[in-house]
Design a protein around this motif. Structure first.
Motif, PDB file in Angstrom:
ATOM      1  N   UNK A 237       1.000  -0.931   0.157  1.00  0.00           N
ATOM      2  CA  UNK A 237       0.005   0.083   0.070  1.00  0.00           C
ATOM      3  C   UNK A 237       0.660   1.535   0.331  1.00  0.00           C
ATOM      4  N   UNK A 238       1.880   1.209   0.307  1.00  0.00           N
ATOM      5  CA  UNK A 238       2.829   2.428   1.256  1.00  0.00           C
ATOM      6  C   UNK A 238       3.324   2.912  -0.441  1.00  0.00           C
ATOM      7  N   UNK A 239       3.623   1.525  -1.597  1.00  0.00           N
ATOM      8  CA  UNK A 239       3.944   1.720  -2.829  1.00  0.00           C
ATOM      9  C   UNK A 239       3.290   2.297  -3.342  1.00  0.00           C
ATOM     10  N   UNK A 240       1.959   1.518  -3.369  1.00  0.00           N
ATOM     11  CA  UNK A 240       0.889   2.109  -4.735  1.00  0.00           C
ATOM     12  C   UNK A 240       0.376   3.034  -4.612  1.00  0.00           C
ATOM     13  N   UNK A 241      -0.085   3.757  -3.060  1.00  0.00           N
ATOM     14  CA  UNK A 241      -1.358   4.238  -2.847  1.00  0.00           C
ATOM     15  C   UNK A 241      -1.179   6.614  -3.101  1.00  0.00           C
ATOM     16  N   UNK A 242       0.598   6.116  -3.499  1.00  0.00           N
ATOM     17  CA  UNK A 242       0.943   7.560  -3.385  1.00  0.00           C
ATOM     18  C   UNK A 242       0.534   8.482  -4.896  1.00  0.00           C
ATOM     19  N   UNK A 243      -0.010   7.224  -5.902  1.00  0.00           N
ATOM     20  CA  UNK A 243       0.113   7.419  -7.308  1.00  0.00           C
ATOM     21  C   UNK A 243      -1.360   7.680  -7.712  1.00  0.00           C
ATOM     22  N   UNK A 244      -1.094   7.728  -8.911  1.00  0.00           N
ATOM     23  CA  UNK A 244      -3.053   8.128 -10.053  1.00  0.00           C
ATOM     24  C   UNK A 244      -3.156   6.566 -10.027  1.00  0.00           C
ATOM     25  N   UNK A 245      -4.564   5.635 -10.241  1.00  0.00           N
ATOM     26  CA  UNK A 245      -4.844   4.295  -9.919  1.00  0.00           C
ATOM     27  C   UNK A 245      -3.944   4.235 -11.533  1.00  0.00           C
ATOM     28  N   UNK A 246      -4.057   4.886 -13.080  1.00  0.00           N
ATOM     29  CA  UNK A 246      -3.503   4.594 -13.861  1.00  0.00           C
ATOM     30  C   UNK A 246      -1.210   4.074 -14.084  1.00  0.00           C
ATOM     31  N   UNK A 248      -0.839   3.524 -10.441  1.00  0.00           N
ATOM     32  CA  UNK A 248      -1.085   2.264  -9.821  1.00  0.00           C
ATOM     33  C   UNK A 248      -0.855   1.402 -10.744  1.00  0.00           C
ATOM     34  N   UNK A 249      -1.451   1.491 -12.102  1.00  0.00           N
ATOM     35  CA  UNK A 249      -1.382  -0.218 -12.300  1.00  0.00           C
ATOM     36  C   UNK A 249      -0.140  -0.470 -13.272  1.00  0.00           C
ATOM     37  N   UNK A 250       0.089   0.220 -13.777  1.00  0.00           N
ATOM     38  CA  UNK A 250       1.769  -0.026 -14.473  1.00  0.00           C
ATOM     39  C   UNK A 250       2.847   0.081 -13.158  1.00  0.00           C
ATOM     40  N   UNK A 251       2.820   0.435 -11.477  1.00  0.00           N
ATOM     41  CA  UNK A 251       3.570  -0.051 -11.079  1.00  0.00           C
ATOM     42  C   UNK A 251       3.565  -2.085 -10.693  1.00  0.00           C
ATOM     43  N   UNK A 252       2.513  -2.376 -10.536  1.00  0.00           N
ATOM     44  CA  UNK A 252       1.770  -3.303 -10.402  1.00  0.00           C
ATOM     45  C   UNK A 252       2.404  -4.129 -11.190  1.00  0.00           C
ATOM     46  N   UNK A 253       2.201  -3.930 -12.443  1.00  0.00           N
ATOM     47  CA  UNK A 253       3.104  -4.839 -14.098  1.00  0.00           C
ATOM     48  C   UNK A 253       4.075  -4.919 -13.634  1.00  0.00           C
ATOM     49  N   UNK A 254       5.313  -3.154 -13.400  1.00  0.00           N
ATOM     50  CA  UNK A 254       6.236  -3.611 -13.230  1.00  0.00           C
ATOM     51  C   UNK A 254       6.815  -4.608 -11.958  1.00  0.00           C
ATOM     52  N   UNK A 255       6.189  -4.301 -11.080  1.00  0.00           N
ATOM     53  CA  UNK A 255       7.209  -5.283  -9.288  1.00  0.00           C
ATOM     54  C   UNK A 255       6.662  -6.893  -9.655  1.00  0.00           C
ATOM     55  N   UNK A 256       5.077  -6.543 -10.553  1.00  0.00           N
ATOM     56  CA  UNK A 256       4.454  -8.350 -10.129  1.00  0.00           C
ATOM     57  C   UNK A 256       4.895  -9.030 -11.780  1.00  0.00           C
ATOM     58  N   UNK A 257       4.824  -8.143 -12.794  1.00  0.00           N
ATOM     59  CA  UNK A 257       4.172  -8.980 -14.278  1.00  0.00           C
ATOM     60  C   UNK A 257       5.393  -9.668 -14.667  1.00  0.00           C
TER      61      UNK A 257
END
Length: 451
Positions: A237-246, A248-257
């Protein structure tokens, strides 16, 4: 005689008084010595150099046990850790060798830093969080492999993993406010927000090396080592929450894709070019489940569904088979909530196509087809009128027919043999999926009729 007796009496009294005073002073100095001895024990009699030589014969875990004996011992150990000999002994930096060069031949370097985290946790126990972090930073600042950009070959380095294990042991049991401070402290040291800003706002793949470093830092330092899901949810949550949802999705893909097995770079086209297997989607599914969990208090179900919807178009719209596979891996609750949101919003045709691909994934990945039928039953109850429900069922049948025609056309138009085989097997699996799906519906309806 009287004078003699009288004169000797004051002398005797003064003598006794001096003896009494001397005795009190002796007891006072003995008490001070006893206090020092109780604080340092037999180490009180050793010079500092000999004390540090004794420490060299103890394991890091034994030294951490010793640090709990007294405050004086702990302060001596802090001095030892900060000394050049302590640095050489404790701050091992052979991160490109999986085993420590040890005469006892045992622990990995990761386990060494786990023990070191426990030692520093105990030695700094009485310090405020801010001072603890400053002391730790001074101690570890020269270890280049602990920095986001510090190692020239990060994929072959265990430095960030060691740093993550160290921090996990150090901060285990700290309250959320303290952990917020730790995260802010790490962001300041690593300049993580600026680097994340670069990778989420750039064209996918244009900053490939930085994408890899952000991925490794987030996973190895902040996410991978927690035992409890609530802790993992907090840090994600600390990693994702500061960012807009678009973003957040990009960052989630970078970390776990998915990443390339050759160079570790993020594979952005994986979900677009063709069907993937479960291994490419497992990390993303686990992250989605983590955020949907009741432990992730800062996320609502709508937040997670919106994030999942946004993820399915990163960097462009995914193949529906890959979206369906991710939904299945994310679990029944998330899958139903995602499908129900489309039903509520009147997206019946899109929902029907996704339902068909759920059956196709069940057929390909050998899931029970009655799961898909039961899921469709639950979705049908979401529609408010029989007309809407019947329209959805008609859309499902139309989707089966249109997909079959599209796949048949791909088989007939196949140029090379590999493409033809792929198209044929897709058609084969779709026909089997449709047959199994309708068979389960027949079992269900016929069973209800006979009873």
């Amino acid at each position: 005689m009287a004078a003699t007796a009288g004169s000797s009496h004051p002398h005797t009294a003064r003598q006794r008084q001096r003896r009494s005073s001397s005795r009190r002073q002796s007891c006072s100095s003995l008490g001070t010595a006893c206090q020092a001895l109780s604080a340092l024990g037999y180490f009180q009699t050793l010079p500092l150099e000999i004390f540090q030589m004794v420490l060299s014969y103890l394991s890091v875990r034994d030294i951490s046990m010793l640090s709990m004996v007294s405050k004086s011992i702990s302060s001596h150990l802090v001095s030892y850790i900060s000394s050049s000999s302590g640095n050489r002994r404790l701050l091992l930096q052979d991160f490109h060798n999986p085993q420590l060069p040890s005469k006892r031949g045992g622990a990995s370097i990761v386990e060494h830093y786990r023990s070191l985290g426990l030692l520093l946790k105990r030695c700094t126990l009485l310090l405020p969080t801010k001072d603890r972090l400053k002391y730790i930073h001074r101690l570890l600042s020269e270890v280049s492999c602990f920095k986001l950009n510090g190692c020239s070959s990060p994929l072959q380095c265990s430095g960030l993993q060691c740093y993550g294990v160290f921090l996990q042991i150090l901060t285990a049991g700290w309250d959320e406010l303290e952990c917020h401070r730790v995260f802010n402290f790490l962001c300041e040291l690593s300049n993580l927000p600026r680097k994340v800003q670069t990778v989420v706002s750039s064209k996918p793949g244009s900053a490939r090396k930085l994408e890899v470093r952000v991925r490794l830092y987030c996973r190895s330092v902040l996410l991978n080592h927690w035992v409890h899901r609530s802790d993992s949810a907090f840090w994600l949550t600390r990693i994702l929450k500061p960012w807009p949802i678009v973003n957040q999705a990009r960052l989630l893909y970078i970390i776990f894709g998915p990443v390339s097995s050759l160079d570790g770079h993020v594979v952005w086209q994986k979900m677009i070019e063709g069907p993937t297997d479960e291994s490419c989607l497992q990390g993303l599914a686990e992250a989605i489940k983590l955020l949907y969990d009741i432990e992730a208090r800062e996320w609502t179900a709508d937040d997670v569904i919106s994030l999942l919807d946004e993820l399915s178009v990163v960097p462009r719209e995914w193949l529906l088979e890959n979206s369906a596979r991710l939904l299945i891996l994310s679990g029944n609750s998330i899958c139903f909530t995602f499908l129900a949101s489309k039903a509520v919003n009147g997206r019946a045709q899109e929902l029907a196509r996704l339902m068909v691909f759920l059956t196709l994934v069940c057929e390909k990945d050998l899931y029970c087809m009655d799961w898909a039928v039961k899921m469709m039953q639950k979705i049908c109850k979401v529609f408010s009128t029989p007309g809407e429900r019947n329209n959805f069922l008609q859309c499902v049948e139309n989707a089966f027919a249109h997909m079959a025609m599209d796949m048949l056309q791909a088989v007939l138009a196949g140029g090379d043999r590999d493409a033809e085989d792929s198209s044929f097997f897709n058609l084969f699996h779709l026909m089997n999926a449709q047959a199994s799906f309708h068979k389960e519906i027949l079992y269900l309806t016929m069973g209800a009729t006979t009873t």
